[in-house]
Design a protein around this motif. Structure first.
Motif, PDB file in Angstrom:
ATOM      1  N   TYR A  70     -17.743  12.888  26.815  1.00 32.55           N
ATOM      2  CA  TYR A  70     -18.263  12.782  28.174  1.00 32.55           C
ATOM      3  C   TYR A  70     -18.272  14.112  28.923  1.00 32.55           C
ATOM      4  CZ  TYR A  70     -18.673  11.376  33.007  1.00 32.55           C
ATOM      5  OH  TYR A  70     -19.087  11.269  34.303  1.00 32.55           O
ATOM      6  N   MET A  74     -21.304  16.269  31.267  1.00 32.04           N
ATOM      7  CA  MET A  74     -21.236  16.724  32.661  1.00 32.04           C
ATOM      8  C   MET A  74     -22.097  17.965  32.894  1.00 32.04           C
ATOM      9  SD  MET A  74     -19.273  14.928  34.660  1.00 32.04           S
ATOM     10  CE  MET A  74     -18.570  16.001  35.885  1.00 32.04           C
ATOM     11  N   PRO A 248     -10.154  19.985  36.750  1.00 32.89           N
ATOM     12  CA  PRO A 248     -11.036  19.371  37.743  1.00 32.89           C
ATOM     13  C   PRO A 248     -11.641  20.400  38.713  1.00 32.89           C
ATOM     14  CG  PRO A 248      -9.069  18.052  37.467  1.00 32.89           C
ATOM     15  CD  PRO A 248      -8.851  19.294  36.667  1.00 32.89           C
ATOM     16  N   LEU A 251     -14.309  22.412  37.014  1.00 27.82           N
ATOM     17  CA  LEU A 251     -15.542  21.640  36.874  1.00 27.82           C
ATOM     18  C   LEU A 251     -16.349  21.685  38.176  1.00 27.82           C
ATOM     19  CD1 LEU A 251     -17.015  19.871  34.846  1.00 27.82           C
ATOM     20  CD2 LEU A 251     -15.794  17.911  35.736  1.00 27.82           C
TER      21      LEU A 251
ATOM     22  N   LEU B  43     -19.165  13.281  41.783  1.00 30.78           N
ATOM     23  CA  LEU B  43     -18.943  13.036  40.347  1.00 30.78           C
ATOM     24  C   LEU B  43     -17.761  13.844  39.784  1.00 30.78           C
ATOM     25  CD1 LEU B  43     -19.928  11.641  37.682  1.00 30.78           C
ATOM     26  CD2 LEU B  43     -21.363  13.638  37.338  1.00 30.78           C
ATOM     27  N   PRO B  44     -17.784  15.203  39.876  1.00 24.17           N
ATOM     28  CA  PRO B  44     -16.618  15.931  39.352  1.00 24.17           C
ATOM     29  C   PRO B  44     -15.314  15.596  40.091  1.00 24.17           C
ATOM     30  CG  PRO B  44     -18.161  17.451  40.424  1.00 24.17           C
ATOM     31  CD  PRO B  44     -18.864  16.130  40.280  1.00 24.17           C
ATOM     32  N   VAL B  45     -15.415  15.296  41.387  1.00 25.17           N
ATOM     33  CA  VAL B  45     -14.192  14.974  42.131  1.00 25.17           C
ATOM     34  C   VAL B  45     -13.597  13.665  41.611  1.00 25.17           C
ATOM     35  CG1 VAL B  45     -13.293  14.277  44.389  1.00 25.17           C
ATOM     36  CG2 VAL B  45     -14.789  16.283  44.205  1.00 25.17           C
ATOM     37  N   VAL B  47     -14.249  12.048  38.738  1.00 29.16           N
ATOM     38  CA  VAL B  47     -13.895  12.146  37.324  1.00 29.16           C
ATOM     39  C   VAL B  47     -12.638  12.992  37.135  1.00 29.16           C
ATOM     40  CG1 VAL B  47     -14.639  13.264  35.198  1.00 29.16           C
ATOM     41  CG2 VAL B  47     -16.173  11.699  36.362  1.00 29.16           C
ATOM     42  N   GLY B  48     -12.532  14.074  37.929  1.00 29.73           N
ATOM     43  CA  GLY B  48     -11.410  14.992  37.776  1.00 29.73           C
ATOM     44  C   GLY B  48     -10.110  14.457  38.349  1.00 29.73           C
ATOM     45  N   TYR B  49     -10.202  13.827  39.525  1.00 30.39           N
ATOM     46  CA  TYR B  49      -8.962  13.444  40.205  1.00 30.39           C
ATOM     47  C   TYR B  49      -8.641  11.955  40.113  1.00 30.39           C
ATOM     48  CZ  TYR B  49      -9.131  18.213  41.841  1.00 30.39           C
ATOM     49  OH  TYR B  49      -9.172  19.587  41.880  1.00 30.39           O
ATOM     50  N   ALA B  65     -17.700   6.297  34.885  1.00 27.33           N
ATOM     51  CA  ALA B  65     -17.966   7.731  34.746  1.00 27.33           C
ATOM     52  C   ALA B  65     -19.362   7.972  34.181  1.00 27.33           C
ATOM     53  CB  ALA B  65     -16.907   8.380  33.848  1.00 27.33           C
TER      54      ALA B  65
END
Lengths: 536, 101
Positions: A70, A74, A248, A251, B43-45, B47-49, B65
């Motif tokens: 996944y 991204m 994170p 990213l 999206l990154p926020v 997925v990341g956190y 996701a």
């Protein structure tokens, strides 16, 4: 394997034919730098897509998904969303107010010489970084794909790509470069769609089976242990647990560089001068978004297909996931076709980069900085551009051969970061902010450029301590702990670029520039007085 | 770049129709930029956190996701479609402002 060589030769012959045709039509600067502004919307859309879908997207993202699931996908998302910035903010005003380069927009109401000098520096920096990365990619690729033909060394591959791109640009100018991009985009889409269909055929055309396989993937990891993972779950590359907690944020920083960097990439921006008007520029971005979006959605099949069908431990390197998948599913001829497409991709992208760099040097630096905008002899600007293309080609070949064993993934990241931190702030402020001044533009460009380069040097891309088992190509350039924790500087350097441009403008106001803002506004938003098409 | 031209830019810029067009255009450009920037960076926020939340499967094996990532493509296309329609309208209005100059 020699089929790949024949297919590649067919592409070279076809594109050289186009170059000969284009050379006959190249009369005058507008024809050379902007294809006579005669390219139609869908043609330019394909060419923008061709310029953008580099080997990094085609080979790199497929490999990234094959290894990191996944998290690799991204990348695909950010590369499309970036086009909304191009479409909504930049494309039309740039087309309406400019002539050949990004600096035209800035010089419209600011003092031309300092602004053009800085903009030209940043344009050439971005193009060269990107180009060297592509050419090293070409070298490694040739080594991997043509392992049966050892007489083609990495050096010869790099020189071959370099010579061809110089030929396209020197003789064919923007018209030839555009058609090379169009053909390449069509080849790349055909290959990608066909490969995706083969992946689905492997799963009996059942999405359920396909996604079940991705969610339940058993393979042998690096330490030789058999593991089962869900490749649809995020976190395999950027997860907080695998990156000391910085993933994170990294990213997000990467996303910033993509979303704001694309609209500052010189080779994308010059494409909007090849169309007759702003409306066509807009249409071409929409075409590009349809093509690019479809392509990036299909990376799902390429990347996850490689992961499930080949298994990560059977893939040689991340760049080989797509070609290996093509060989497994479609046999040697399809492998040859995909390899030839990968070469065509690299060739077309470097040609686009070369012409944007040489146009900027000839038009911004030579004509306007050295000669105060007064061309001393007609046709001189084009001649200088041709000589520059030659020089840029030679320098890139030299750098690519010298750096061929260095891990260069950061070069593309750096190109995007510089574009986002140096170019985008000054483009946006010059369109939207009355008080934007020459001091602001020069300071913004300089701070954006320097801060992104310095932060990359201090980042884990360049700094890190490797054990003795790490091979040369993967070693860090500076053997010390990284000072800046993120691989992507965007989150810090983009605000710095904007900040410097604003502070500079407030420090030294420029009444003449403010007075000309009315003119720029009318011109940018109505198209009145914009450059017209010359070739019919 | 600044060759002498017979167009009176300042007069055109001062026209109320032009000012109104520009105000509407800017509102749309700023509004839509804020929208897509927030939509994209969500999206990154997330997925990341909030990885655990995003790993929840909703449609067969497809989790939040992946679906949210996929939705970004359709968001981008939809925005491009809406912008194109708006811009065609602005083109007409801009032509009307310039007309007679």
């Amino acid at each position: 394997m020699t089929i790949a060589v024949w297919m590649f030769l067919a592409f070279v012959v076809a594109t050289l034919g186009i170059t000969v045709w284009a050379a006959k039509k190249n009369t005058g600067a507008s024809a050379y730098f902007a294809a006579g502004r005669s390219i139609t919307g869908w043609q330019n859309g394909l060419a923008v897509a061709g310029d953008y879908m580099s080997a990094a997207s085609f080979l790199g993202i497929s490999g990234m998904i094959a290894f990191f699931g996944y998290d690799g996908f991204m990348y695909s998302v950010g590369w499309l969303v970036a086009y909304l910035t191009v479409l909504i903010v930049v494309a039309e005003p740039l087309r309406n107010a400019g002539k050949y380069t990004m600096a035209d927009l800035l010089a419209y109401r600011l003092t031309p010489r300092p602004v053009r000098a800085m903009a030209s520096l940043s344009t050439i920096t971005v193009s060269t970084l990107y180009m060297v990365a592509q050419m090293i990619g070409a070298g490694t690729l040739v080594k991997l794909l043509l392992k049966d033909l050892p007489w083609i060394s990495t050096e010869w591959a790099i020189i071959g790509v370099g010579v061809l791109m110089v030929v396209y640009v020197v003789f064919g100018g923007m018209l030839a470069t555009t058609w090379v991009q169009i053909i390449k985009a069509i080849l790349l889409m055909t290959g990608t769609i066909f490969l995706s269909i083969l992946v689905m055929k492997h799963f009996g055309y059942s999405f359920t089976k396909f996604f079940d396989a991705i969610a339940h993937l058993t393979y042998t990891d690096k330490s030789g242990v058999e593991v089962t993972k869900n490749f649809l779950e995020p976190g395999m590359k950027f997860g907080a647990d695998v990156t000391n907690g910085w993933g994170p944020l990294d990213l997000i920083s990467l996303g910033l560089a993509l979303v704001f960097g694309t609209a500052g990439l010189p080779h994308i921006l010059v494409r909007f001068y090849t169309v007759p008007d702003a409306k066509t520029a807009r249409v071409s971005v929409v075409w590009a978004m349809v093509i690019i979006g479809t392509f990036y959605i299909l990376t799902t099949f390429l990347g996850f297909g490689a992961a499930t069908i080949l298994k990560p431990h059977n893939i040689v390197t991340d760049n080989m996931a797509a070609p290996q998948l093509a060989e497994f599913l479609g046999g040697p001829i399809f492998f040859a076709f995909i390899s030839a497409v990968a070469f065509a991709t690299i060739l077309a992208v470097v040609a686009g980069l070369t012409i944007s760099a040489s146009a900027s040097f000839a038009h911004d630096f030579y004509s306007n900085v050295l000669h105060h905008g007064k061309e001393n002899r007609p046709g001189m600007e084009v001649r200088v551009a041709r000589i520059t293309a030659f020089v840029v080609g030679a320098i890139s070949i030299f750098l690519a051969i010298k750096l061929q064993n260095v891990n260069v993934a950061f070069l593309v990241g750096l190109a995007f970061a510089v574009a986002a931190s140096a170019n985008l702030p000054v483009i946006v402020l010059s369109i939207f902010w009355k008080k934007f001044s020459t001091t602001g533009a020069v300071l913004g460009l300089a701070v954006g450029l320097v801060s992104s380069i310095v932060l990359i040097i201090l980042s884990p891309s360049i700094m890190g301590i490797d054990g003795p088992e790490i091979v040369a190509a993967k070693r860090h350039l500076i053997q010390a702990n990284a000072i800046f924790p993120l691989t992507n500087p965007g989150i810090l350097s983009i605000p710095l670029g904007f900040f410097a441009a604003i502070i500079g403008s407030l420090m030294k106001r420029e009444p003449e520039a403010e007075a000309k803002f009315a003119e720029l506004k009318v011109r940018a938003h109505t198209g009145l007085g914009s450059e017209k098409a010359t070739a019919h | 770049m600044s060759e002498k031209s017979p167009v009176n830019w300042a007069q055109l810029e001062a026209k109320p129709e032009f000012r109104a067009l520009l105000a509407r255009k800017s509102r749309f450009i700023i509004g839509s930029t804020i929208f897509f920037v927030i939509y994209y960076f969500a999206l990154p926020v997330l997925v990341g956190y909030f990885p655990e939340m995003m790993k929840k499967e909703v449609l067969g094996r497809l989790n939040w996701a992946y679906l949210f990532a996929l939705s970004q493509f359709f968001m981008a296309w939809a925005m491009a479609f809406i912008y194109t329609r708006k811009a065609a309208q602005w083109d007409k209005e801009a032509a009307a402002v310039v007309h007679g100059h």
